[in-house]
Design an enzyme around this catalytic site. Structure first.
Site, PDB file in Angstrom:
ATOM      1  N   ARG A  93       0.841  -1.199   0.000  1.00  0.00           N
ATOM      2  CA  ARG A  93       0.000   0.000   0.000  1.00  0.00           C
ATOM      3  C   ARG A  93       0.874   1.245   0.000  1.00  0.00           C
ATOM      4  NH1 ARG A  93      -1.852   2.836   4.861  1.00  0.00           N
ATOM      5  NH2 ARG A  93      -3.487   4.334   4.345  1.00  0.00           N
ATOM      6  N   THR A  99      -6.355  -0.842  10.073  1.00  0.00           N
ATOM      7  CA  THR A  99      -6.079   0.141  11.133  1.00  0.00           C
ATOM      8  C   THR A  99      -5.822  -0.501  12.501  1.00  0.00           C
ATOM      9  OG1 THR A  99      -7.627   1.629  10.005  1.00  0.00           O
ATOM     10  CG2 THR A  99      -6.711   2.374  12.080  1.00  0.00           C
ATOM     11  N   ARG A 148      -9.123  20.823   8.363  1.00  0.00           N
ATOM     12  CA  ARG A 148      -8.323  21.224   9.518  1.00  0.00           C
ATOM     13  C   ARG A 148      -8.722  22.622   9.976  1.00  0.00           C
ATOM     14  NH1 ARG A 148      -4.157  17.693  10.172  1.00  0.00           N
ATOM     15  NH2 ARG A 148      -3.584  16.422   8.370  1.00  0.00           N
ATOM     16  N   LYS A 155     -13.241   3.088   0.927  1.00  0.00           N
ATOM     17  CA  LYS A 155     -12.923   3.041   2.354  1.00  0.00           C
ATOM     18  C   LYS A 155     -14.154   3.514   3.136  1.00  0.00           C
ATOM     19  CE  LYS A 155      -8.893   4.666   3.562  1.00  0.00           C
ATOM     20  NZ  LYS A 155      -7.745   5.614   3.635  1.00  0.00           N
TER      21      LYS A 155
END
Length: 479
Positions: free
Chosen positions: A35, A275, A76, A217
């Protein structure tokens, strides 16, 4: 090289693992797919990785997959004057569009689309969910939110909005450039971050010119809402538990993992569990017992692949992390309960000829205890149908197309071999038997079952099923 397990291992590359020698050792330890996280990688870096992987393919005579993980939109907050600000439970904090430096109860938020979409009652999560705020009032220039737990907030920390559907797609200008770079070198898989709607998949497929398999995802609540449609449109699914656990209560993630995995398996799409699987191995040479159980659970569930992130990208023990995951997977698949659990999750075939043939192949192979299931496949669909059945026998996928072989490296149970299309049915069976023998799947006088789409050499539905006896002495031309 033949793996002794069905589940595949995805290893993320990074500063700890991008050298040719380390990648060679990662593959030797058990990595099936590499990946590349485009949040950190450059196009030159991607091309370098691609070159190393193709060299390793030639060296090991095995197809090796590459998964390019797109960054997606990053939200952000702005700069805070003192570097950090303390948020105290019960305080009201104002998020403003002005580019003033944040501080004194104000936080600059440089995303107009958030002001256009957020509403009173919505939740705002800051710094990977460490700080939670409740919106009490919102306008197109200011958002007032109550702090639900105390903590320090630093400049440029991430913000998540689990209750808010934002008016933009999953692709940024950077992602579009990254897709173009991946297409140029023939990357088999693209992972699409922060999918919200089925339309996100369609845009990515159009940009990739339908050359690359799209993995969605699942990491946002809106993606859970549209899960059925997303699974239908995507080529694969990733359970991205990190961001999913930020945007939703962590106690819901295990159940969602099972829900997402089942949906993907029912559709015959590969599913990757990702994860923090061996997170402690970033710094330690051995994992925790809980991490071992986490990996084992994914294998018992029948996940197509399990993924390492920081463990192999920046960790101190990238080779050990892959080797550990490899050992866990092998041990689980040899457990007496594994076959029973996989069988209990098996779903009925769809009412199509192709699915009926694939289901029959699994039943015949298990009833007669055949050595292997051999699939001829051009696009990968025949092999995917075989994997959907989760048979006890190994699956040997034969294809003349390198891109298809590399795509199947992430699919449960697949051992892919590049082979020319047969010129007749007899040649098809003879080649299947010879390759099964050469690859160590079947011995002389053992039987294999062969499935293929017809007419031969063309992409089509799986319609053919043959049982054949292996005779290694038979004269067959191979490429």
């Amino acid at each position: 090289m033949r793996r002794t397990r069905r589940v595949k291992i995805v290893a993320t590359l990074g500063p700890a693992s991008t050298s040719e020698e380390t990648m060679r050792r990662l593959f030797d330890a058990g990595a099936d797919v590499f990946r590349v996280n485009m949040s950190h990688a450059t196009h030159d870096g991607l091309r370098e990785v691609h070159g190393i992987v193709r060299k390793l393919e030639s060296e090991f005579s095995r197809p090796i997959g590459i998964l390019v993980d797109l960054q997606g939109p990053k939200l952000r907050i702005g700069k805070i004057e003192s570097g950090t600000i303390r948020l105290t439970k019960g305080d009201i904090v104002s998020f403003v569009r002005r580019e003033d430096v944040g501080g004194l109860g104000r936080i600059h938020l440089p995303h107009p689309e958030i002001f256009e979409s957020v509403e009173a009652g919505h939740t705002m999560l800051l710094d990977d969910g460490k700080l939670k705020l409740h919106v009490v009032e919102a306008s197109d220039v200011r958002i007032d939110a109550e702090v639900m737990n105390s903590g320090l907030l630093g400049s440029r920390k991430g913000i998540s909005l689990p209750d808010t559907v934002l008016p933009f797609g999953a692709l940024t200008d950077k992602d579009r450039a990254d897709i173009e770079a991946a297409n140029a070198i023939g990357i088999p898989w693209l992972a699409l971050s922060f999918v919200q709607r089925p339309e996100d998949i369609e845009e990515a497929r159009e940009l990739s010119l339908n050359r690359t398999a799209i993995m969605a995802k699942i990491e946002k609540p809106t993606a859970i809402h549209y899960l059925k449609d997303i699974v239908e449109l995507a080529d694969g699914i990733m359970v991205a538990r990190g961001d999913l656990g930020v945007e939703m209560p962590v106690e819901k993630v295990p159940g969602l993992q099972k829900q997402i995995s089942r949906a993907a398996r029912n559709a015959g799409k590969p599913v990757v569990v990702a994860t923090q699987m061996l997170e402690s191995m970033i710094y330690a040479p051995v994992p925790t017992r809980a991490e071992v159980s986490d990996v084992a659970t994914a294998v018992f569930e029948g996940a197509d692949a399990v993924m390492l992130s920081a463990e192999s990208a920046v960790g101190k023990y990238p080779i050990d992390a892959v080797a550990t995951m490899n050992r866990i997977a092998i041990e689980v698949e040899q457990d007496p309960l594994h076959a029973a659990i996989i069988h209990a999750q098996r779903i009925d075939p769809k009412a199509t000829v192709s699915d009926a043939i694939s289901a029959a192949a699994r039943t015949v192979a298990e009833t007669l205890d055949l050595a292997a299931i051999v699939c001829y496949t051009a696009t990968g669909s025949t092999a995917l149908r075989a994997a959907r059945e989760r048979p006890q026998q190994p699956i040997l996928a034969l294809t003349p197309i390198p891109r298809t072989a590399r795509k199947l490296t992430i699919v449960w149970g697949q051992h892919c071999v590049l082979a020319d299309d047969p010129f007749s049915l007899d040649d098809m069976v003879a080649k299947a038997c010879l390759i099964a023998s050469q690859e160590g799947f079947a011995k002389e006088a053992e039987q294999v079952i062969v499935t293929a789409g017809v007419p031969l050499g063309k992409s089509g539905s799986t319609k053919l099923l043959r049982i054949a006896e292996v005779d290694p002495s038979e004269d067959v031309d191979l490429p």
